[in-house]
Design an enzyme around this catalytic site. Sequence first.
Site, PDB file in Angstrom:
ATOM      1  N   TYR A 181       0.838  -1.189   0.000  1.00  0.00           N
ATOM      2  CA  TYR A 181       0.000   0.000   0.000  1.00  0.00           C
ATOM      3  C   TYR A 181       0.880   1.247   0.000  1.00  0.00           C
ATOM      4  O   TYR A 181       2.104   1.161  -0.107  1.00  0.00           O
ATOM      5  CB  TYR A 181      -0.994  -0.070   1.154  1.00  0.00           C
ATOM      6  CG  TYR A 181      -1.926  -1.257   1.007  1.00  0.00           C
ATOM      7  CD1 TYR A 181      -2.704  -1.403  -0.148  1.00  0.00           C
ATOM      8  CD2 TYR A 181      -2.011  -2.248   1.978  1.00  0.00           C
ATOM      9  CE1 TYR A 181      -3.540  -2.503  -0.324  1.00  0.00           C
ATOM     10  CE2 TYR A 181      -2.844  -3.352   1.806  1.00  0.00           C
ATOM     11  CZ  TYR A 181      -3.604  -3.468   0.654  1.00  0.00           C
ATOM     12  OH  TYR A 181      -4.416  -4.558   0.477  1.00  0.00           O
ATOM     13  N   GLY A 322      -4.555 -13.861  12.590  1.00  0.00           N
ATOM     14  CA  GLY A 322      -5.515 -13.419  11.599  1.00  0.00           C
ATOM     15  C   GLY A 322      -6.530 -14.494  11.268  1.00  0.00           C
ATOM     16  O   GLY A 322      -7.560 -14.612  11.915  1.00  0.00           O
TER      17      GLY A 322
END
Length: 354
Positions: A181, A322
């Site tokens: 990102y 996660g």
Amino acid sequence: MSKLFSPITIKNITLKNRIAISPMCQYTAVDGFANDWHLVHYGSRAIGGASLIIQEATAVSPEGRISPGDLGLYKEEHIEKLQNITDFIHQQGAIAGIQLAHAGRKAGCAVAWKGGRQLNLNEGGWTTVAPSAIAFNPDDIAPQALDKEGISKVIADFKTAAERALLSGYKLIEIHAAHGYLIHQFLSPLSNHRTDNYGGSFENRVRLLLEIVRAIRTVWTHYLPLFVRISATDWVEDGWNEDEAVRLTTLLKMEDVDLIDCSSGGLVPYAKIPLGPGYQVQFAERIKREAKLLTGAVGMITEAKQAEDILATNQSDLIIIGRASLRDPNFALHAAQLQGDNIEWPLQYLRAKL
């Protein structure tokens, strides 16, 4: 008591154990607004015994969203629902954290279960920005290279989002500088071909992240923790690498960053990543040892014993789970049973405690 269920104090907060929930996009917001899905998703993991719930990548601007379904903090109106979520998390004895993010050239994509490809303007996509006009995928529309004014806006957007995070009740911020990102795009020479003072040398490529950290720290009290998630390597020759990650971490420590969330990859689609249980723990261990800063280990950590061994051998300070928490919202409660630790359960669930 096992190390996994020992408390840790970071700045003015104490985590009751070493299990944190990793920020994982839900792609369920509309115009950045949280809804009941987010309340139940994050609330259930707080009920499930994790000490820290880090909210998914939350965009600091509309153009910074990965998809139209991303959460945001680019409007004051976003705050009200987020306050409901943080209040509930704190009522369960957990800490509410938030990951602030800008997707850069990887923005404007369809939600994951619709393929995740970049949307064109007619499909609800938008013009993306990046350090250089280099697309992530060959078929993507090339992003616009940020000029000086655009960079200043990105920094200001992170600062404003941090102010709103404080008003929303979060007690911890994580800056998303990983997974290809925007900030990671500036860090890596593969995506950053700039010739000004934000490109070229290591010192120039890390400049944006350092300026964002400084801007956030002007509004985010020094009594509350600030984490940074990085990709420790691009897994590609001549890309961002582990040595640079250690150098960056040393600089972040000087800027009052409290912990490095150690992930990897995501910058280019052709990287060859050697996936396997705990495949990224090595980065957390090295950064912790050489930069002498707290680290979080993440990546295919799925079992209580595995997590305990990582902590017991001093490879990291937090276990950030996660997908294992998606499969089991009560991961921490079940891990405590497996480890033989007698921890508090929600009163409403006591009848099920074995």
